[in-house]
Design an enzyme around this catalytic site. Structure first.
Site, PDB file in Angstrom:
ATOM      1  N   LYS A  61     -75.527 -40.292  -0.007  1.00 37.02           N
ATOM      2  CA  LYS A  61     -75.779 -41.019   1.243  1.00 37.02           C
ATOM      3  C   LYS A  61     -77.163 -41.660   1.212  1.00 37.02           C
ATOM      4  O   LYS A  61     -77.326 -42.822   1.582  1.00 37.02           O
ATOM      5  CB  LYS A  61     -75.667 -40.064   2.444  1.00 37.02           C
ATOM      6  CG  LYS A  61     -74.230 -39.736   2.814  1.00 37.02           C
ATOM      7  CD  LYS A  61     -74.122 -38.596   3.824  1.00 37.02           C
ATOM      8  CE  LYS A  61     -72.653 -38.221   4.017  1.00 37.02           C
ATOM      9  NZ  LYS A  61     -72.465 -36.984   4.781  1.00 37.02           N
ATOM     10  N   GLN A 105     -75.443 -32.757   8.171  1.00 31.34           N
ATOM     11  CA  GLN A 105     -74.376 -32.475   7.215  1.00 31.34           C
ATOM     12  C   GLN A 105     -73.663 -31.177   7.554  1.00 31.34           C
ATOM     13  O   GLN A 105     -74.297 -30.153   7.809  1.00 31.34           O
ATOM     14  CB  GLN A 105     -74.965 -32.423   5.784  1.00 31.34           C
ATOM     15  CG  GLN A 105     -73.941 -32.251   4.686  1.00 31.34           C
ATOM     16  CD  GLN A 105     -73.016 -33.463   4.530  1.00 31.34           C
ATOM     17  OE1 GLN A 105     -73.392 -34.598   4.822  1.00 31.34           O
ATOM     18  NE2 GLN A 105     -71.799 -33.224   4.068  1.00 31.34           N
ATOM     19  N   ASP A 128     -72.028 -40.181  12.990  1.00 30.66           N
ATOM     20  CA  ASP A 128     -70.830 -39.451  12.558  1.00 30.66           C
ATOM     21  C   ASP A 128     -69.727 -39.546  13.610  1.00 30.66           C
ATOM     22  O   ASP A 128     -68.562 -39.249  13.307  1.00 30.66           O
ATOM     23  CB  ASP A 128     -71.169 -37.961  12.373  1.00 30.66           C
ATOM     24  CG  ASP A 128     -71.303 -37.551  10.919  1.00 30.66           C
ATOM     25  OD1 ASP A 128     -70.649 -38.180  10.064  1.00 30.66           O
ATOM     26  OD2 ASP A 128     -72.046 -36.594  10.656  1.00 30.66           O
TER      27      ASP A 128
HETATM   28  N1  GUN Z   1     -68.998 -32.770   5.847  1.00 29.60           N
HETATM   29  C1  GUN Z   1     -67.856 -33.262   5.345  1.00 29.60           C
HETATM   30  N2  GUN Z   1     -67.612 -34.500   5.816  1.00 29.60           N
HETATM   31  C2  GUN Z   1     -68.624 -34.791   6.648  1.00 29.60           C
HETATM   32  C3  GUN Z   1     -68.935 -35.933   7.428  1.00 29.60           C
HETATM   33  O1  GUN Z   1     -68.214 -36.939   7.479  1.00 29.60           O
HETATM   34  N3  GUN Z   1     -70.090 -35.845   8.145  1.00 29.60           N
HETATM   35  C4  GUN Z   1     -70.883 -34.752   8.123  1.00 29.60           C
HETATM   36  N4  GUN Z   1     -71.974 -34.760   8.891  1.00 29.60           N
HETATM   37  N5  GUN Z   1     -70.619 -33.683   7.413  1.00 29.60           N
HETATM   38  C5  GUN Z   1     -69.503 -33.702   6.668  1.00 29.60           C
END
Ligand code: GUN
Length: 304
Positions: A61, A105, A128
């Site tokens: 990311k 995350q 998100d």
């Molecule tokens: N863990 C797995 N997929 C995601 C996501 O799309 N966003 C976040 N913040 N954590 C994750």
């Protein structure tokens, strides 16, 4: 079976190429924001603990955020970070005008209450789309921040099928991250939506009736090829690591790909399907959040 050997007419939906094209469009808009308005979109990613898969995602990311010309702020916290310390950090990021998007995350260590943490993010910066306000806005058909993976799936579906109105869709999986928002998005585009899950009876019959199958259960090859209706569009969200016959590990989805590709009209591969779309949509959401925060028109074609 190799892709080239599949029955003619099955489209393999190239999420990797679609995501690269989308990141290119985001980067163009970022460059325009900088030159015309002196604004640099900023994304803060918070990682608590040392989960190896999460570390890989967060690194990816950060890299792609920087490549799009945005500011990337990484906050790595110890696994024993207290809820108070994490909430304090989120308060500071909420108040920081150089941060337009915040992502915590998941999964979080067990001593932290994920819902309380997510709901402490300013909904306008919740790239998100997990905050309860954004979930409610999406469910009621209002302008929301839309979760990245379902948004990526919707974009691939629309790129392949165009208008989704009236189509029968089944979403397999009911998570807050994928299944539920995916169903809301499909409903918003006038599909007839069934949400299936681990307790669903006669899943095979439900899948057989579907024009669109979105599989997000996290069980390798769970959706069998013989269940797929001829011509259906299959979106495989699963990313499962399995050991092959040669003893080497490889990634597979939730759908039996070779079997489903025999009958599907179109199908996403794993890897190279939905996966790359998630980060592309995260960048698009960060750009959208930046435009909204500054009262600017939102870029077209990058939201639901
Ligand atoms: N863990 C797995 N997929 C995601 C996501 O799309 N966003 C976040 N913040 N954590 C994750």
């Amino acid at each position: 079976m190799r892709i080239a050997e599949m029955k003619t007419g099955t489209t393999i939906i190239d999420g990797k190429a679609f995501a690269a094209e989308m990141r290119g469009r985001v980067a163009e808009q970022v460059s325009r924001l900088k030159t015309e308005h002196g604004i640099t979109p900023g994304l803060a990613v918070v990682l608590v603990g040392e989960d190896p898969a999460s570390q890989v995602y967060v690194r990816s990311k950060g890299k792609q955020t920087a490549e799009a010309g945005m500011a990337s702020f990484e906050h790595k916290l110890d696994a024993d970070t207290t809820e108070a310390a994490l909430l304090d950090l989120l308060g500071r990021l909420n108040a920081d005008p150089s941060v337009h998007g915040i992502l915590v995350q998941l999964p979080l260590p067990r001593h932290l209450d994920s819902a309380r943490i997510i709901n402490a993010i300013d909904p306008a910066k919740d790239v998100d789309g997990f905050h309860i306000s954004n979930a409610g806005l999406l469910a009621t058909g209002q302008k929301a921040m839309v979760p990245c993976t379902p948004l990526g799936c919707l974009m691939l579906l629309k790129a392949h099928l165009g208008n989704l109105s009236g189509l029968q869709a089944v979403v397999i999986g009911r998570s807050n991250i994928v299944g539920k928002p995916m169903a809301q998005l499909l409903l918003g585009d006038s599909c007839t939506v069934t949400i299936a899950h681990s307790r669903t009876r006669d899943l095979e019959d439900i899948v057989r009736r579907a024009d669109i199958v979105v599989a997000a259960v996290g069980r390798p090859g769970m959706v069998q090829g013989s269940w797929i209706r001829p011509g259906a569009t299959v979106i495989d969200v699963g990313i499962n690591r399995v050991e092959g016959q040669d003893g080497k590990s490889r990634l597979v989805g939730d759908v039996d790909f070779p079997g489903a590709a025999e009958t599907a009209g179109a199908i996403t591969p794993v890897p190279g399907g939905v996966g790359p779309m998630t980060i592309a949509c995260l960048l698009a959401n960060t750009l959208t959040a930046t435009c909204r925060a500054n009262g600017l028109d939102e870029p077209e074609g990058l939201t639901a």
